[in-house]
Design a protein around this motif. Structure first.
Motif, PDB file in Angstrom:
ATOM      1  N   SER A 112       0.840  -1.189   0.000  1.00  0.00           N
ATOM      2  CA  SER A 112       0.000   0.000   0.000  1.00  0.00           C
ATOM      3  C   SER A 112       0.879   1.245   0.000  1.00  0.00           C
ATOM      4  N   VAL A 113       0.287   2.360  -0.325  1.00  0.00           N
ATOM      5  CA  VAL A 113       0.950   3.666  -0.255  1.00  0.00           C
ATOM      6  C   VAL A 113       0.141   4.522   0.711  1.00  0.00           C
ATOM      7  N   LEU A 114       0.768   4.939   1.802  1.00  0.00           N
ATOM      8  CA  LEU A 114       0.092   5.682   2.864  1.00  0.00           C
ATOM      9  C   LEU A 114       0.902   6.914   3.224  1.00  0.00           C
ATOM     10  N   VAL A 115       0.313   7.788   4.025  1.00  0.00           N
ATOM     11  CA  VAL A 115       1.010   8.994   4.469  1.00  0.00           C
ATOM     12  C   VAL A 115       1.269   8.933   5.969  1.00  0.00           C
ATOM     13  N   ASN A 116       0.237   8.685   6.746  1.00  0.00           N
ATOM     14  CA  ASN A 116       0.413   8.643   8.205  1.00  0.00           C
ATOM     15  C   ASN A 116       1.289   7.459   8.607  1.00  0.00           C
ATOM     16  N   ARG A 117       2.179   7.684   9.590  1.00  0.00           N
ATOM     17  CA  ARG A 117       3.089   6.635  10.054  1.00  0.00           C
ATOM     18  C   ARG A 117       2.909   6.402  11.547  1.00  0.00           C
ATOM     19  N   PRO A 118       2.203   5.363  11.938  1.00  0.00           N
ATOM     20  CA  PRO A 118       2.108   5.048  13.363  1.00  0.00           C
ATOM     21  C   PRO A 118       3.478   4.712  13.938  1.00  0.00           C
ATOM     22  N   ALA A 119       3.618   4.851  15.248  1.00  0.00           N
ATOM     23  CA  ALA A 119       4.894   4.543  15.889  1.00  0.00           C
ATOM     24  C   ALA A 119       5.206   3.059  15.800  1.00  0.00           C
ATOM     25  N   VAL A 133       8.265  -0.067   6.323  1.00  0.00           N
ATOM     26  CA  VAL A 133       8.040   1.223   5.666  1.00  0.00           C
ATOM     27  C   VAL A 133       9.276   1.562   4.845  1.00  0.00           C
ATOM     28  N   ARG A 134       9.073   1.904   3.578  1.00  0.00           N
ATOM     29  CA  ARG A 134      10.176   2.296   2.718  1.00  0.00           C
ATOM     30  C   ARG A 134       9.842   3.616   2.018  1.00  0.00           C
ATOM     31  N   GLU A 135      10.869   4.465   1.894  1.00  0.00           N
ATOM     32  CA  GLU A 135      10.688   5.749   1.219  1.00  0.00           C
ATOM     33  C   GLU A 135      10.473   5.526  -0.275  1.00  0.00           C
ATOM     34  N   LEU A 136       9.710   6.409  -0.880  1.00  0.00           N
ATOM     35  CA  LEU A 136       9.476   6.341  -2.314  1.00  0.00           C
ATOM     36  C   LEU A 136      10.632   6.980  -3.079  1.00  0.00           C
ATOM     37  N   ASP A 137      10.902   6.433  -4.248  1.00  0.00           N
ATOM     38  CA  ASP A 137      11.930   6.958  -5.135  1.00  0.00           C
ATOM     39  C   ASP A 137      11.286   7.181  -6.513  1.00  0.00           C
ATOM     40  N   PRO A 138      11.166   8.434  -6.966  1.00  0.00           N
ATOM     41  CA  PRO A 138      11.654   9.664  -6.334  1.00  0.00           C
ATOM     42  C   PRO A 138      10.776  10.080  -5.156  1.00  0.00           C
ATOM     43  N   ALA A 139      11.356  10.888  -4.272  1.00  0.00           N
ATOM     44  CA  ALA A 139      10.625  11.325  -3.087  1.00  0.00           C
ATOM     45  C   ALA A 139       9.498  12.276  -3.484  1.00  0.00           C
ATOM     46  N   PRO A 140       8.277  12.035  -3.023  1.00  0.00           N
ATOM     47  CA  PRO A 140       7.175  12.955  -3.326  1.00  0.00           C
ATOM     48  C   PRO A 140       7.295  14.242  -2.512  1.00  0.00           C
ATOM     49  N   GLU A 141       6.533  15.228  -2.888  1.00  0.00           N
ATOM     50  CA  GLU A 141       6.502  16.475  -2.131  1.00  0.00           C
ATOM     51  C   GLU A 141       5.974  16.210  -0.721  1.00  0.00           C
ATOM     52  N   PRO A 142       6.532  16.871   0.281  1.00  0.00           N
ATOM     53  CA  PRO A 142       6.023  16.669   1.641  1.00  0.00           C
ATOM     54  C   PRO A 142       4.608  17.216   1.797  1.00  0.00           C
ATOM     55  N   VAL A 143       3.889  16.631   2.724  1.00  0.00           N
ATOM     56  CA  VAL A 143       2.531  17.051   3.052  1.00  0.00           C
ATOM     57  C   VAL A 143       2.540  17.575   4.482  1.00  0.00           C
ATOM     58  N   ALA A 144       1.944  18.724   4.708  1.00  0.00           N
ATOM     59  CA  ALA A 144       1.908  19.296   6.058  1.00  0.00           C
ATOM     60  C   ALA A 144       0.630  18.891   6.773  1.00  0.00           C
ATOM     61  N   VAL A 145       0.768  18.539   8.046  1.00  0.00           N
ATOM     62  CA  VAL A 145      -0.382  18.377   8.935  1.00  0.00           C
ATOM     63  C   VAL A 145      -0.597  19.735   9.601  1.00  0.00           C
ATOM     64  N   VAL A 146      -1.825  20.241   9.513  1.00  0.00           N
ATOM     65  CA  VAL A 146      -2.106  21.598   9.973  1.00  0.00           C
ATOM     66  C   VAL A 146      -3.332  21.632  10.885  1.00  0.00           C
ATOM     67  N   ILE A 147      -3.429  22.699  11.663  1.00  0.00           N
ATOM     68  CA  ILE A 147      -4.688  23.051  12.324  1.00  0.00           C
ATOM     69  C   ILE A 147      -5.370  24.083  11.442  1.00  0.00           C
ATOM     70  N   ALA A 148      -6.649  23.887  11.173  1.00  0.00           N
ATOM     71  CA  ALA A 148      -7.432  24.865  10.410  1.00  0.00           C
ATOM     72  C   ALA A 148      -8.590  25.361  11.270  1.00  0.00           C
ATOM     73  N   TRP A 149      -8.883  26.652  11.159  1.00  0.00           N
ATOM     74  CA  TRP A 149     -10.050  27.208  11.848  1.00  0.00           C
ATOM     75  C   TRP A 149     -10.635  28.296  10.977  1.00  0.00           C
ATOM     76  N   PRO A 150     -11.904  28.622  11.151  1.00  0.00           N
ATOM     77  CA  PRO A 150     -12.593  29.488  10.181  1.00  0.00           C
ATOM     78  C   PRO A 150     -12.055  30.906  10.156  1.00  0.00           C
ATOM     79  N   ARG A 151     -11.911  31.424   8.965  1.00  0.00           N
ATOM     80  CA  ARG A 151     -11.551  32.828   8.797  1.00  0.00           C
ATOM     81  C   ARG A 151     -12.789  33.685   9.058  1.00  0.00           C
ATOM     82  N   GLY A 152     -12.599  34.808   9.720  1.00  0.00           N
ATOM     83  CA  GLY A 152     -13.720  35.689   9.989  1.00  0.00           C
ATOM     84  C   GLY A 152     -14.520  35.322  11.215  1.00  0.00           C
ATOM     85  N   ARG A 153     -14.099  34.280  11.931  1.00  0.00           N
ATOM     86  CA  ARG A 153     -14.770  33.885  13.161  1.00  0.00           C
ATOM     87  C   ARG A 153     -13.732  33.932  14.281  1.00  0.00           C
TER      88      ARG A 153
END
Length: 298
Positions: A238-245, A257-277
Motif C-alpha cells: 500500500s501507499v500511505l502517508v500517516n506513520r504510526p509509531a 516502511v520504505r521511502e518512495l523513489d523519487p521522493a514525493p513532495e512533503p505534506v503538512a499536517v495543519v490546524i485549520a479554523w474558520p476565517r472571519g470567526r
C-alpha cells in the motif's frame, strides 16, 4: 431581550450533536424529558420547529434548526468565555475535528498534554475525512480541525504542525523489504491495497500516474488499520502517508516502511479554523499550545 435561556440552547445543540434526545440527555447528565422540554420551550420562544422527532428513529433538524445551530454554538462559546478567570486559568470548551487516520496517533497525546496545560478546558472531538471536516468547520460543528494541508479548500486560517511524505508499506518478507528506497514502477505487477478515504486515494492515484503505473488493485478499504493488516498478511502493498509509531499490524504482524523513489513532495499536517470567526479563549489556548508539541511518531 429574548426569553430563551442558555440551557435551552445547550440542550438543542446536544440533541443536534447526538441525534437522539436520550443520548443528548446522557451527555448532559439530565433526563430525556427535561431535555425535550427545554428544546420545546426554545421552539415556542422562537416560533419555529427546530427538530423533527420520530419514534425509534431519533431526530433530524428542520431548516430553521440547521440555521440556528451555528449561532447557538457561537452564543454558548461566548457565554463560556465570560467565566471568571481570577486564578489565571482558561476555562471553557471547544470541539476539535481530526482526520480519521491521524486520530489514534495524535489525539491521546493532545488530550493528555493539553489537558495538563489547561485543566479547565474541555475538549470534545470528532473524526472524519478531509471533506467532512471542512464542512463541519464551515457550519460550526467543529471549532478547529487537524488535517492535511492538501485537503484544504476555501480560505480557513491554518497553522502548520509537522510534515510527512507518502511512503510504501510492505510485508516483512517482501522481495523489496531490504531496499533503502522503492519506486512504484518496481511494484507495478504486485497486488495493491487501496486505502480509499477522500482525498487519500486521489493523491495516491496522482503519484501512480506520475510514475506511469496502473496499480493492480486487489482490495479497497476505507479502514486504515485493515489496509495495514492486509499488507501484514502479504496480500499486497500500500501507499500511505500517516506513520504510526508501531511497525506491526493490528494482528501483530511485522510491516516495513520504505521511502518512495523519487521522493514525493512533503505534506503538512495543519490546524485549520474558520476565517472571519474569532477564536474563543479555549481555542486560542490550543492554537498557541499545539505548534511544537503536536508531531508525528519519532
Amino acid at each position: 431581550m429574548p426569553d430563551f435561556t442558555l440551557r435551552q440552547l445547550e440542550c438543542f445543540v446536544a440533541v443536534a450533536d447526538h441525534a437522539t434526545i436520550a443520548h443528548a440527555a446522557g451527555a448532559l447528565h439530565s433526563s430525556p424529558s427535561a431535555v425535550n422540554t427545554a428544546v420545546t420551550e426554545l421552539e415556542k420562544h422562537l416560533g419555529e420547529a427546530l427538530l423533527i422527532r420520530r419514534r425509534a428513529h431519533g431526530v433530524t433538524l428542520t431548516t430553521a434548526g440547521r440555521a440556528l445551530l451555528p449561532q447557538a454554538r457561537a452564543l454558548l462559546a461566548a457565554a463560556r468565555d465570560l467565566a471568571p478567570v481570577s486564578d489565571g486559568q482558561v476555562r471553557g470548551h471547544f470541539m476539535l475535528g481530526i482526520y480519521s487516520t491521524l486520530s489514534a496517533s495524535l489525539l491521546p497525546a493532545i488530550l493528555d498534554g493539553f489537558g495538563r496545560a489547561h485543566p479547565r478546558v474541555e475538549v470534545d472531538f470528532t473524526e472524519g475525512s478531509g471533506d467532512e471536516l471542512l464542512a463541519a468547520l464551515d457550519d460550526g460543528r467543529v471549532d478547529a480541525a487537524i488535517l492535511y494541508d492538501r485537503d484544504i479548500t476555501g480560505l480557513p486560517h491554518t497553522r502548520a504542525l509537522y510534515q510527512v511524505r507518502a511512503h510504501v508499506l510492505l510485508p516483512a518478507d517482501h522481495r523489496l523489504a531490504g531496499a533503502e528506497r522503492v519506486s512504484l514502477r518496481e511494484l507495478a505487477d504486485d497486488p495493491f491495497i487501496q486505502f480509499d478515504v477522500a482525498p487519500a486515494w486521489q493523491n495516491t492515484s496522482a503519484l501512480m500516474a506520475a510514475a506511469g503505473v496502473s496499480p493492480r488493485v486487489e482490495y479497497v478499504t476505507g479502514n486504515y488499520e485493515l489496509a495495514r493488516s492486509l499488507v501484514g498478511r502479504g496480500l499486497g502493498y500500500s501507499v500511505l502517508v500517516n506513520r504510526p509509531a508501531s511497525d506491526t499490524s493490528h494482528e501483530g504482524r511485522k510491516l516495513v516502511v520504505r521511502e518512495l523513489d523519487p521522493a514525493p513532495e512533503p505534506v503538512a499536517v495543519v490546524i485549520a479554523w474558520p476565517r472571519g470567526r474569532a477564536a474563543s479563549r479555549p481555542l486560542q489556548a490550543f492554537l498557541d499550545w499545539a505548534p511544537g508539541r503536536v508531531s508525528g511518531p519519532g
